[in-house]
Scaffold this active site. Structure first.
Site, mmCIF file in Angstrom:
data_model
loop_
_atom_site.group_PDB
_atom_site.id
_atom_site.type_symbol
_atom_site.label_atom_id
_atom_site.label_comp_id
_atom_site.label_asym_id
_atom_site.label_seq_id
_atom_site.Cartn_x
_atom_site.Cartn_y
_atom_site.Cartn_z
ATOM 1 N N HIS A 124 -1.358 7.459 4.400
ATOM 2 C CA HIS A 124 -0.222 6.560 3.933
ATOM 3 C C HIS A 124 1.250 6.560 3.889
ATOM 4 C CE1 HIS A 124 -0.219 2.003 5.064
ATOM 5 N NE2 HIS A 124 -0.163 2.377 6.618
ATOM 6 N N CYS A 161 1.076 -1.335 -0.149
ATOM 7 C CA CYS A 161 -0.198 -0.293 -0.144
ATOM 8 C C CYS A 161 1.208 1.525 0.156
ATOM 9 C CB CYS A 161 -1.404 -0.059 1.076
ATOM 10 S SG CYS A 161 -0.522 -0.710 2.744
#
Length: 551
Positions: free
Chosen positions: A169, A106
């Site tokens: 993130h 990710c």
């Protein structure tokens, strides 16, 4: 020249009069031809400046799902057929069959999207150990480098207002957060929705509204982990529609980065969709709810009358997390999943939608990458990419607006941490390194459940650089049938691939790795806004150490 010019090089008077008469009586025809030529250029020439011909600067929406597999959507063959809105988006737009992420995990893939650059260039990797996947847990010290120029920062120069909704993130310390990296608005979290935690050894992860925390997952924003129930996706949908409507009223071009993470384990859905999917899992319910959200957003664009001035792209950050078994997503016929550089880890759904400019119902085999969205978004907005660095993403405008255009002769790089594992060029994929995961059982693989392929799915890191393992991905997307190294096909394919890889390695300038160090003190103990909520936690002493990445 000889018939219309005098001996002294001047126009003859008779020719001039004829020309003036031509202009007088045919001006309307010239105008019509010019307009027709412009329309032809829109359809057939990727050099056309879309921002220059639109009534207003086009809006841009990127929908990035989390751990959603290539085979999770009905349009890609999923048996459940529970994604009618996303499937409709494909029917009304352009379906990419060969769309890739830049990393099988990710955080690095999101860094690649925001910068248009491979993680090995922008620093979103670790070299603590060879070929290890690294990301941004709460303990990570680093984040996206200040020297990297992000997509919203560039769009801001053209008057765009940007918002991210969902998972960021790219680092949760303040210098890395989206409100300090070009985004005007933010609703979501710097981390994934892991938890619940005890707020003693580990703090629960904060949810932000712009630059301040407004609560924490589990304690303020409820997630019933065992049941797979939460209203977070509904909140993300609401935030999206409110932002779109507000920017429409302001007549301001906008960039919406919609990144809900409901399909990342632990998966969740609201009561509206809980238990409704044929799969009978929280993941299946989450897919249904995200599909609903896509429908709400696309329908709002149509209701507001801005659908024909809005480019929308749907994709995922990496392949389905097959290690979660039946409770994960589906990668269709592709080998393995998240964490790996096989097709299941890096080939993703890809759907482009722009009524009136993208011809509906098209399917393309253009080799495309998540980094291309950076370059394409800039092209659509009329903004030039930075010239002081290598940009790996290419402009997909030619494929989007030219029905006859497909460029498969561009490399797709498969990196795992600091190592180039494989490359795809045209229909061929060459593996220079093979590694699935550490383990002892030669037939059992967590990342590839039920998919053992001899000498391909392996527990040891195997260097095949001297003689890469080659597959024809078009006829063998499951990477099961190696092409013999003595065959003419192998020799022809590698004669094209080898010099490309050699040049890539020779000219690669790696960014400084930002995912090497971890420290318990940098967790989300006392984020901005915690004082107003009375929810600041004591910060432990700093003890930085090298992060350990086991795969």
């Amino acid at each position: 020249k000889s018939s219309s010019m005098g001996n002294d090089g001047s126009f003859k008077l008779s020719y001039y009069n004829e020309y003036k008469s031509y202009l007088r009586y045919n001006m309307k025809l010239l105008v019509l031809l010019s307009l027709l030529g412009l329309l032809v250029k829109i359809k057939c020439n990727n050099s056309i400046n879309i921002a220059g011909i639109a009534a207003k600067p086009p809006n841009i929406i990127i929908m990035l799902m989390d751990d959603m597999g290539w085979g999770d959507l009905g349009v890609y063959g999923n048996w459940a057929k529970e994604t009618p809105n996303i499937d409709r988006m494909a029917r009304e737009g352009l379906l990419y069959m060969d769309f890739y992420t830049a990393n099988p995990l990710c955080s690095p893939s999101r860094a690649a999207l925001m910068t248009g650059r491979l993680p090995i260039r922008n620093g979103f990797y670790s070299d603590n150990a060879h070929a290890r996947n690294a990301y941004t847990p709460q303990t990570i010290v680093g984040g996206i480098h200040k020297s990297e120029i992000l997509l919203p920062e560039l769009l801001k120069t053209a008057g765009y207002k940007s918002k991210i909704i969902g998972k960021w993130h790219l680092g949760h310390q303040q210098e890395f957060m989206p409100y300090n990296r070009g985004f005007d608005e933010f609703f979501g979290s710097g981390n994934c929705h892991f938890g619940p935690y005890d707020d003693i050894k580990t703090p629960n992860i904060p949810v932000y509204k712009n630059d301040k925390m407004v609560g924490r997952y589990y304690t303020n924003f409820t997630i019933q982990k065992q049941e797979g129930i939460s209203d977070m996706t509904q909140l993300f949908i609401k935030e999206a529609t409110e932002f779109i409507e507000a920017k429409h009223k302001e007549e301001t071009p906008f960039f919406l980065y919609w990144t809900p993470d409901a399909t990342h384990g632990p998966a969740y859905a609201s009561m509206m969709f809980h238990g409704k999917s044929i799969r009978g899992t929280p993941y299946g319910d989450a897919v249904m709810e995200l599909d609903y959200g896509v429908g709400v957003i696309l329908n709002q664009l149509k209701t507001l009358g801005i659908d024909k001035n809005t480019f929308v792209f749907f994709t995922s950050d990496n392949g389905a997390a097959t290690y979660r078994g039946a409770y994960a997503g589906n990668n269709g016929p592709l080998l393995c999943g998240k964490e790996t550089t096989y097709e299941g880890g890096m080939r993703e759904p890809g759907i482009a939608w722009w009524p009136g400019l993208i011809e509906p119902g098209r399917v393309t085999h253009q080799l495309a990458n998540i980094m291309d969205l950076f370059t394409t978004a800039l092209s659509i907005a009329g903004v030039k990419p930075p010239k002081d660095r290598i940009i790996d993403g290419i402009d997909l405008s030619d494929t989007l607006f030219n029905t006859a255009s497909t460029n498969t002769k561009r490399p797709i790089w498969y990196y795992r941490g600091n190592e180039l594992m494989a490359v795809r060029y045209g229909q061929y994929k060459a593996h220079y390194w093979m590694w699935t995961e550490f383990g002892k059982d030669p037939l059992k693989f967590t990342f590839c459940p039920g998919q053992y392929v001899q000498n391909v799915t392996v527990h040891d890191q195997c260097d095949h650089s001297a003689q890469p393992i080659l597959f024809n991905i078009d006829r063998d997307p499951g990477e099961k049938f190696m092409i013999g190294p003595k065959s003419a096909e192998y020799k022809t394919a590698m004669s094209a691939i080898s010099p490309i890889v050699e040049y890539h390695r020779k000219t690669m300038v790696k960014g400084k790795p930002s995912l090497n160090y971890c420290d318990n003190s940098v967790q989300n103990w006392a984020p901005p806004g915690c004082e107003e909520l009375g929810y600041c936690l004591p910060i432990p002493p700093s003890k930085p150490k090298l992060c350990y990445w086991d795969h």
